[in-house]
Design a protein around this motif. Structure first.
Motif, PDB file in Angstrom:
ATOM      1  N   VAL A  56      36.884  29.638 -16.247  1.00 35.16           N
ATOM      2  CA  VAL A  56      36.976  28.239 -16.647  1.00 35.16           C
ATOM      3  C   VAL A  56      35.923  27.461 -15.862  1.00 35.16           C
ATOM      4  CG1 VAL A  56      38.450  26.189 -16.776  1.00 35.16           C
ATOM      5  CG2 VAL A  56      39.450  28.470 -17.142  1.00 35.16           C
ATOM      6  N   ASP A  57      35.921  27.628 -14.541  1.00 34.75           N
ATOM      7  CA  ASP A  57      34.921  26.992 -13.697  1.00 34.75           C
ATOM      8  C   ASP A  57      34.848  27.737 -12.357  1.00 34.75           C
ATOM      9  OD1 ASP A  57      32.936  25.256 -12.932  1.00 34.75           O
ATOM     10  OD2 ASP A  57      34.068  23.427 -13.332  1.00 34.75           O
ATOM     11  N   ALA A  58      33.851  27.437 -11.567  1.00 33.47           N
ATOM     12  CA  ALA A  58      33.697  28.103 -10.281  1.00 33.47           C
ATOM     13  C   ALA A  58      32.857  27.244  -9.358  1.00 33.47           C
ATOM     14  CB  ALA A  58      33.031  29.464 -10.459  1.00 33.47           C
ATOM     15  N   CYS A  98      39.573  17.707  -7.087  1.00 32.98           N
ATOM     16  CA  CYS A  98      40.550  16.976  -7.898  1.00 32.98           C
ATOM     17  C   CYS A  98      39.913  15.838  -8.685  1.00 32.98           C
ATOM     18  CB  CYS A  98      41.758  16.537  -7.077  1.00 32.98           C
ATOM     19  SG  CYS A  98      41.400  15.645  -5.610  1.00 32.98           S
ATOM     20  N   ARG A  99      38.598  15.693  -8.573  1.00 32.30           N
ATOM     21  CA  ARG A  99      37.902  14.711  -9.399  1.00 32.30           C
ATOM     22  C   ARG A  99      37.249  15.355 -10.625  1.00 32.30           C
ATOM     23  NH1 ARG A  99      34.234  12.751  -5.413  1.00 32.30           N
ATOM     24  NH2 ARG A  99      35.557  12.466  -3.595  1.00 32.30           N
ATOM     25  N   LYS A 100      37.293  16.702 -10.718  1.00 34.72           N
ATOM     26  CA  LYS A 100      36.638  17.369 -11.852  1.00 34.72           C
ATOM     27  C   LYS A 100      37.671  17.907 -12.847  1.00 34.72           C
ATOM     28  CE  LYS A 100      32.873  20.357 -13.141  1.00 34.72           C
ATOM     29  NZ  LYS A 100      32.063  21.534 -12.845  1.00 34.72           N
ATOM     30  N   ASP A 101      37.492  17.559 -14.129  1.00 37.67           N
ATOM     31  CA  ASP A 101      38.479  17.886 -15.170  1.00 37.67           C
ATOM     32  C   ASP A 101      38.849  19.363 -15.236  1.00 37.67           C
ATOM     33  OD1 ASP A 101      38.700  15.268 -15.843  1.00 37.67           O
ATOM     34  OD2 ASP A 101      37.355  15.374 -17.585  1.00 37.67           O
ATOM     35  N   THR A 102      37.843  20.242 -15.142  1.00 34.47           N
ATOM     36  CA  THR A 102      38.130  21.675 -15.264  1.00 34.47           C
ATOM     37  C   THR A 102      39.076  22.164 -14.166  1.00 34.47           C
ATOM     38  OG1 THR A 102      36.025  21.951 -14.138  1.00 34.47           O
ATOM     39  CG2 THR A 102      36.080  22.477 -16.497  1.00 34.47           C
ATOM     40  N   PHE A 103      38.986  21.585 -12.987  1.00 37.03           N
ATOM     41  CA  PHE A 103      39.856  22.010 -11.889  1.00 37.03           C
ATOM     42  C   PHE A 103      41.203  21.288 -11.912  1.00 37.03           C
ATOM     43  CE2 PHE A 103      35.686  23.347 -10.252  1.00 37.03           C
ATOM     44  CZ  PHE A 103      35.977  24.658  -9.904  1.00 37.03           C
ATOM     45  N   LYS A 104      41.239  20.158 -12.595  1.00 37.28           N
ATOM     46  CA  LYS A 104      42.508  19.420 -12.692  1.00 37.28           C
ATOM     47  C   LYS A 104      43.563  20.215 -13.454  1.00 37.28           C
ATOM     48  CE  LYS A 104      40.705  14.703 -12.681  1.00 37.28           C
ATOM     49  NZ  LYS A 104      40.368  13.627 -13.617  1.00 37.28           N
ATOM     50  N   THR A 105      43.118  21.183 -14.279  1.00 37.81           N
ATOM     51  CA  THR A 105      44.089  21.962 -15.055  1.00 37.81           C
ATOM     52  C   THR A 105      44.579  23.206 -14.306  1.00 37.81           C
ATOM     53  OG1 THR A 105      42.355  23.256 -16.142  1.00 37.81           O
ATOM     54  CG2 THR A 105      43.050  21.221 -17.255  1.00 37.81           C
ATOM     55  N   VAL A 106      44.068  23.410 -13.083  1.00 43.17           N
ATOM     56  CA  VAL A 106      44.541  24.550 -12.265  1.00 43.17           C
ATOM     57  C   VAL A 106      46.034  24.399 -11.997  1.00 43.17           C
ATOM     58  CG1 VAL A 106      44.459  25.491  -9.904  1.00 43.17           C
ATOM     59  CG2 VAL A 106      42.331  25.107 -11.174  1.00 43.17           C
ATOM     60  N   HIS A 184      46.587  28.797 -15.410  1.00 44.26           N
ATOM     61  CA  HIS A 184      45.198  28.687 -14.953  1.00 44.26           C
ATOM     62  C   HIS A 184      45.217  28.817 -13.428  1.00 44.26           C
ATOM     63  CE1 HIS A 184      41.399  25.931 -14.495  1.00 44.26           C
ATOM     64  NE2 HIS A 184      41.178  27.162 -14.098  1.00 44.26           N
ATOM     65  N   LEU A 185      44.636  29.912 -12.922  1.00 43.88           N
ATOM     66  CA  LEU A 185      44.683  30.199 -11.486  1.00 43.88           C
ATOM     67  C   LEU A 185      43.332  29.928 -10.832  1.00 43.88           C
ATOM     68  CD1 LEU A 185      46.413  33.719 -11.682  1.00 43.88           C
ATOM     69  CD2 LEU A 185      47.532  31.486 -11.437  1.00 43.88           C
ATOM     70  N   VAL A 211      46.653  34.481 -18.594  1.00 42.52           N
ATOM     71  CA  VAL A 211      46.021  34.000 -17.357  1.00 42.52           C
ATOM     72  C   VAL A 211      44.581  33.565 -17.618  1.00 42.52           C
ATOM     73  CG1 VAL A 211      45.081  34.796 -15.134  1.00 42.52           C
ATOM     74  CG2 VAL A 211      47.467  35.256 -15.715  1.00 42.52           C
ATOM     75  N   ARG A 212      44.217  32.397 -17.080  1.00 44.15           N
ATOM     76  CA  ARG A 212      42.825  31.938 -17.082  1.00 44.15           C
ATOM     77  C   ARG A 212      42.406  31.764 -15.625  1.00 44.15           C
ATOM     78  NH1 ARG A 212      44.195  26.999 -19.126  1.00 44.15           N
ATOM     79  NH2 ARG A 212      46.275  27.856 -18.887  1.00 44.15           N
ATOM     80  N   LEU A 213      41.123  31.949 -15.347  1.00 40.20           N
ATOM     81  CA  LEU A 213      40.696  31.955 -13.950  1.00 40.20           C
ATOM     82  C   LEU A 213      39.565  30.991 -13.637  1.00 40.20           C
ATOM     83  CD1 LEU A 213      40.519  35.813 -13.241  1.00 40.20           C
ATOM     84  CD2 LEU A 213      42.384  34.251 -12.639  1.00 40.20           C
ATOM     85  N   SER A 214      39.648  30.433 -12.430  1.00 45.57           N
ATOM     86  CA  SER A 214      38.524  29.749 -11.815  1.00 45.57           C
ATOM     87  C   SER A 214      38.390  30.299 -10.400  1.00 45.57           C
ATOM     88  CB  SER A 214      38.759  28.240 -11.770  1.00 45.57           C
ATOM     89  OG  SER A 214      38.663  27.689 -13.069  1.00 45.57           O
ATOM     90  N   PHE A 215      37.193  30.171  -9.823  1.00 47.40           N
ATOM     91  CA  PHE A 215      36.956  30.665  -8.468  1.00 47.40           C
ATOM     92  C   PHE A 215      36.516  29.508  -7.573  1.00 47.40           C
ATOM     93  CE2 PHE A 215      35.326  35.080 -10.104  1.00 47.40           C
ATOM     94  CZ  PHE A 215      36.630  35.513 -10.263  1.00 47.40           C
TER      95      PHE A 215
END
Ligand SMILES: [Zn+2]
Length: 222
Positions: A56-58, A98-106, A184-185, A211-215
């Motif tokens: 999703v993002d990294a 916590c200001r970026k949309d992609t990480f807000k869905t974690v 979303h992990l 499961v969806r992933l970000s790093f």
């Protein structure tokens, strides 16, 4: 009183810390090589994992160079018991995440685990403070009982003549999978180098349904 006799020193420059500084002095804070990855759409981590792990993002907070400033802090965090460094870096990145949309869905933070033997030796997982601060900034749980590191089995080792290859291989496994189903992990590690560790963890985590992933890592080697 203790500080008069044993002043606390910055792990980066060895200068004395002021009362409001924790492990890192203000000067070093400004010297640390930030990646700026959160502003970049296809950053170096996306490129590194392209075709290897769907993300999703990294992001990573700093660049890491041999003998560079980042290495001094990561070394202290890993080998000198300076665990608060991880918390400081986690607060730092957490504020930005916590200001970026992609990480807000974690929905949960999952640390790359240490083998239990290593954990016993070191006494702590160096990525824990960092991961817990990210979880707290994103207001999601921190799951350190989902991903576990295991040893290559003896039969595997004896089967091969080149046992060293096996002893260096990273073997991960999952447990309590119901906790991460359809989530979303955000998988967290200290340093991304080849990406082999995270790729291996991702391979296991992605076996659980939905499961969806970000790093996120403290640093990426340059
Ligand atoms: Zn310093």
């Amino acid at each position: 009183m203790l500080n008069i006799f044993f002043p606390k020193l910055c792990w980066g420059c060895q200068n004395e810390l002021l009362v409001n500084e924790v492990e890192i002095c203000t000067f070093c804070r400004h010297q640390l090589p930030l990646t700026g990855f959160l502003e970049i759409d296809k950053n170096d981590i996306h490129k590194l994992f392209y075709g290897r792990v769907p993300l999703v993002d990294a992001t990573a907070l700093f660049y890491f160079k041999k003998n560079g400033l980042t290495q001094k802090f990561v070394h202290a965090l890993k080998y000198k018991g300076a665990t608060k460094i991880g918390n400081e870096f986690g607060k730092w990145l957490g504020e930005e995440l916590c200001r970026k949309d992609t990480f807000k869905t974690v929905e949960a933070v999952v640390p790359v685990p240490l083998h239990k033997r290593k954990l016993r030796q070191r006494g702590y997982n160096q990525v824990e403070g960092f991961g817990k601060e990210l979880a707290s900034a994103l207001q999601v749980p921190y799951f350190d009982d989902v991903l576990v590191k295991i040893s290559a089995t003896k039969s595997q080792v004896f089967k091969e003549r080149v046992t060293r290859i096996f002893s260096q291989e990273q073997v991960f496994s999952t447990q309590n999978e119901q906790k991460i189903e359809n989530k979303h992990l955000l998988v967290v590690d200290d340093i991304i180098t080849s990406g082999a560790t995270l790729e291996s963890c991702a391979g296991k985590l992605l076996k659980t349904k939905g499961v969806r992933l970000s790093f996120a890592s403290i640093a990426i080697s340059k």
